[in-house]
Design a protein around this motif. Structure first.
Motif, PDB file in Angstrom:
ATOM      1  N   TYR A  69      -8.191 -83.443   3.656  1.00 26.92           N
ATOM      2  CA  TYR A  69      -7.658 -83.958   4.912  1.00 26.92           C
ATOM      3  C   TYR A  69      -6.828 -85.223   4.730  1.00 26.92           C
ATOM      4  O   TYR A  69      -6.219 -85.714   5.679  1.00 26.92           O
ATOM      5  N   LEU A 194      -3.372 -85.853  10.996  1.00 27.60           N
ATOM      6  CA  LEU A 194      -3.449 -85.420   9.599  1.00 27.60           C
ATOM      7  C   LEU A 194      -2.106 -85.660   8.911  1.00 27.60           C
ATOM      8  O   LEU A 194      -1.065 -85.463   9.528  1.00 27.60           O
ATOM      9  N   PRO A 195      -2.104 -86.062   7.657  1.00 30.77           N
ATOM     10  CA  PRO A 195      -3.276 -86.424   6.850  1.00 30.77           C
ATOM     11  C   PRO A 195      -3.928 -87.718   7.338  1.00 30.77           C
ATOM     12  O   PRO A 195      -3.278 -88.541   7.976  1.00 30.77           O
TER      13      PRO A 195
END
Length: 297
Positions: A69, A194-195
């Motif tokens: 992630y 995200l990230p």
């Protein structure tokens, strides 16, 4: 000058509209109370959790474990999660979001859009209608999420973004929504989901060599805890938008009610003037007729 029947009809129409806007204001106020309670309870938990996740993600030894992630890739494919309302009559609530999305695309993702790799995840019927009509790549599975807003439905929508990022379908995911400040003020927020990024607070913590003990293991933390925390951040954005929407609608309906009151004053003044002019005209006609009869006699 308009005749009495037309003015009277307009007065009745504006009065009916004013009654509707008053009722909508009261409904929005009741909904705002509940939405405000939900977001004020969620904020402290969400903010602290976000800080912790940012610290932990930045402090992981990437040589020993991979954090999917936090993987930073060249930004070729982007998902924008756009949160709006299902209905209108809430002032500039939705239009401010659309303007911000256009600004984000122009400033950061113009090349991505031209390449056809920009995707919109609309949460709210207004966003779905807006971007579908304009030919964007739209994931329309969750645009009616506010019909039954809870963590389960929010989690289903967040899975689209998170799974897409893990599979490489998106290189970056950003949230664009209205944050609730007070009844009269909503602040458009653009957040990178995200990230995962280390927050500024996290960087300060790391500079003091904060050491983390992982229990039961780093693998468990990143496979279970971080995904759940991301879903909490996602849900918090929806609660913020929901509260902001009710505040915007309450303010808009209050202004509409006041405007209807001002219009009614003008219409009643016009009605009285028109009525007075009609009476004066009738009196003049009667007096003229009486004088004509008197002269003829």
């Amino acid at each position: 000058m308009a005749n009495l029947k037309e003015v009277k009809g307009r007065i009745q129409s504006v009065t009916s509209t004013q009654q509707i806007t008053k009722a909508m204001k009261m409904v929005a106020a009741a909904k705002l109370r509940r939405a405000q309670d939900r977001i004020t309870q969620m904020r402290p938990y969400s903010q602290k959790l976000s800080k912790i996740i940012g610290n932990v993600s930045a402090g992981v030894d990437t040589s020993s474990i991979e954090n999917p992630y936090a993987e930073v890739r060249p930004v070729n494919k982007v998902l924008l999660v756009v949160v709006t309302s299902d209905r209108g009559l809430c002032g500039g609530f939705n239009s401010s979001i659309f303007k911000q999305v256009r600004a984000v695309i122009s400033e950061k993702y113009a090349d991505v859009e031209r390449a056809g790799n920009l995707t919109i995840l609309p949460l709210g019927k207004k966003a779905n209608d807006f971007y579908t009509k304009r030919g964007f790549n739209v994931i329309d599975e969750h645009h009616l999420i506010f019909h039954n807003l809870d963590f389960t439905h929010s989690m289903e929508a967040s899975d689209v973004a998170m799974n897409g990022f893990i599979k490489g379908e998106f290189d970056k995911v950003e949230l664009i929504y209205n944050e609730f400040k007070n009844v009269a003020t909503q602040i458009v927020q653009v957040e990178q989901l995200l990230p995962i990024e280390a927050t500024s607070e996290g960087e300060e913590d790391l500079s003091t060599s904060t050491d983390y003990i992982y229990e039961p293991s780093q693998e468990f933390i990143f496979s279970e805890i971080i995904p759940k925390s991301l879903k909490v951040q996602f849900y918090k954005a929806l609660l913020e938008s929901n509260a902001a929407e009710q505040g915007a609608r309450m303010t808009a309906m209050d202004q509409a009610t006041d405007n209807a009151g001002e219009l009614l004053k003008e219409l009643k003044l016009t009605y009285n003037r028109t009525r007075q002019a009609a009476i004066t005209k009738e009196i003049l006609e009667i007096v003229g007729g009486a004088e004509a009869l008197a002269q003829g006699g």
